[in-house]
Write an enzyme that holds these catalytic residues in place. Structure first.
Site, short mmCIF file in Angstrom:
data_model
loop_
_atom_site.label_atom_id
_atom_site.label_comp_id
_atom_site.label_asym_id
_atom_site.label_seq_id
_atom_site.Cartn_x
_atom_site.Cartn_y
_atom_site.Cartn_z
N ASN A 40 3.66 -6.05 -10.17
CA ASN A 40 2.25 -6.39 -10.36
C ASN A 40 1.53 -5.18 -10.94
OD1 ASN A 40 -0.40 -7.22 -10.20
ND2 ASN A 40 -0.56 -7.01 -7.98
N TRP A 41 1.26 -5.25 -12.22
CA TRP A 41 0.67 -4.08 -12.90
C TRP A 41 -0.84 -3.95 -12.68
CZ3 TRP A 41 3.25 -4.10 -18.44
CH2 TRP A 41 4.59 -3.71 -18.30
N LYS A 42 -1.44 -5.01 -12.14
CA LYS A 42 -2.91 -4.98 -11.93
C LYS A 42 -3.60 -4.65 -13.27
CE LYS A 42 -1.84 -3.46 -7.32
NZ LYS A 42 -2.32 -2.99 -6.05
N HIS B 289 -4.01 -12.73 -4.43
CA HIS B 289 -3.75 -11.32 -4.10
C HIS B 289 -4.94 -10.78 -3.31
CE1 HIS B 289 -3.19 -7.00 -4.62
NE2 HIS B 289 -1.92 -7.28 -4.83
N GLU C 167 -6.58 -8.16 -3.50
CA GLU C 167 -7.67 -7.58 -4.30
C GLU C 167 -8.58 -8.67 -4.83
OE1 GLU C 167 -5.15 -5.18 -6.79
OE2 GLU C 167 -4.72 -3.93 -5.04
N GLU D 153 1.78 -9.42 2.26
CA GLU D 153 1.25 -8.11 1.85
C GLU D 153 0.12 -7.70 2.79
OE1 GLU D 153 2.13 -7.12 -2.47
OE2 GLU D 153 0.21 -8.11 -2.44
N GLY E 77 -1.05 0.01 -1.82
CA GLY E 77 -1.52 1.19 -2.55
C GLY E 77 -1.88 2.38 -1.66
N SER F 259 3.29 -0.69 -0.69
CA SER F 259 3.84 0.67 -0.77
C SER F 259 5.38 0.70 -0.79
CB SER F 259 3.28 1.55 0.35
OG SER F 259 1.87 1.67 0.20
N GLY G 96 3.47 -2.88 -6.63
CA GLY G 96 2.36 -2.42 -7.46
C GLY G 96 2.68 -1.08 -8.10
N GLY G 97 2.21 0.00 -7.46
CA GLY G 97 2.32 1.34 -8.03
C GLY G 97 3.71 1.72 -8.54
#
Ligand code: PEP
Length: 255
Positions: free
Chosen positions: A8-10, A94, A96, A166, A172, A212, A233-234
């Protein structure tokens, strides 16, 4: 069941950066055998990713979609637009989007329904906040989010659904959930499906852990009885880091 690992590159990566990433990662795809890998770039880079991944086993996902198929919805993207670009998966709900964009269960339910009816596979995200966790509400929150998203859904559609557990406090932050907490939450998702749709294995549901995850901590999650993949993500933003993470996941399940 095959592991499914999604990037997930956001709101990261231009068209040029996406092309570079995809050309690099597909060089390692023989090392991903047995793991379903997908990349979810921003909408603006989907066409580039689709072209750069053509002929590869790496799949494409979107990070969101609208529930209507077309119409006066300025700034929104519809399922047919995603399908036309070769998108197979779509992240829905998600944290966010729930917490920063105010997305609610009703909108999430409509998105899941439209995605499934359109032939897209939803990755439905659920998870509790830190405060809810401290109050011992993790399972209740997950159940409420699942009920809100899946009410009225026929069990025949479930095999196309992925659920990503999640915990909001783990996203993150570098503070991943313990494997015991991840298994307990994923097992509660299994129980929800068992009582509402039938045996999880029979319906083909896969559950991801997200929060994470990195190459050096992914292994133990991938061997949990109720977990079959990760939403990342990251650690998915650099092709070599993401490639190492996929290989670590694969090694954990085959060793
Ligand atoms: C995510 O945003 O879905 C996520 C899991 O992020 P991270 O891996 O950076 O915690």
């Amino acid at each position: 069941m095959e592991l499914i690992i999604a990037a997930n590159w956001k709101m990261h990566k231009t068209v040029a950066e996406t092309g570079d990433f995809c050309r690099f990662i597909r060089q390692s795809e023989t090392l991903f055998t047995g793991v379903e890998v997908l990349i979810c770039p921003p909408f603006t880079a989907l066409a580039t990713a689709s072209a750069a991944l053509k002929g590869s086993s790496i799949k494409l996902g979107a990070q969101n979609m609208h529930w209507e198929r077309q119409g006066a919805f300025t700034g929104e993207i519809a399922a047919p637009m995603l399908l036309a670009l070769g998108v197979e998966y779509v992240i829905i709900g998600h944290s966010e989007r729930r917490h920063l964009m105010g997305e609610d269960d009703n909108q999430i339910r409509q998105k899941v329904k439209t995605a499934l009816e359109s032939g897209l596979k939803p990755i439905l995200c659920v998870g509790e906040t830190e405060k809810e966790r401290e109050q011992g509400l993790t399972e209740a929150v997950i159940e409420k989010q699942l009920a809100g998203a899946l009410e009225g859904l026929e069990s025949g559609k479930i095999s196309d659904l992925i659920v990503a557990y999640e915990p909001v406090w783990a996203i993150g932050t570098g503070k991943a959930a313990s494997t015991a907490d991840a298994e307990s939450a994923a097992a509660s998702i299994c129980r929800y499906f068992l009582s509402n749709f039938g045996e999880k294995k029979v319906v083909g549901l896969r559950i991801q852990y997200g929060g994470s995850v990195k190459a050096d901590n992914i292994g133990p999650y991938m061997v949990l009885p109720s977990v079959q993949g990760a939403l990342v993500g990251g650690a998915s933003l650099e092709a070599n880091t993401f490639s190492a993470l996929i290989q670590a996941a694969r090694k954990a399940v085959i060793s």
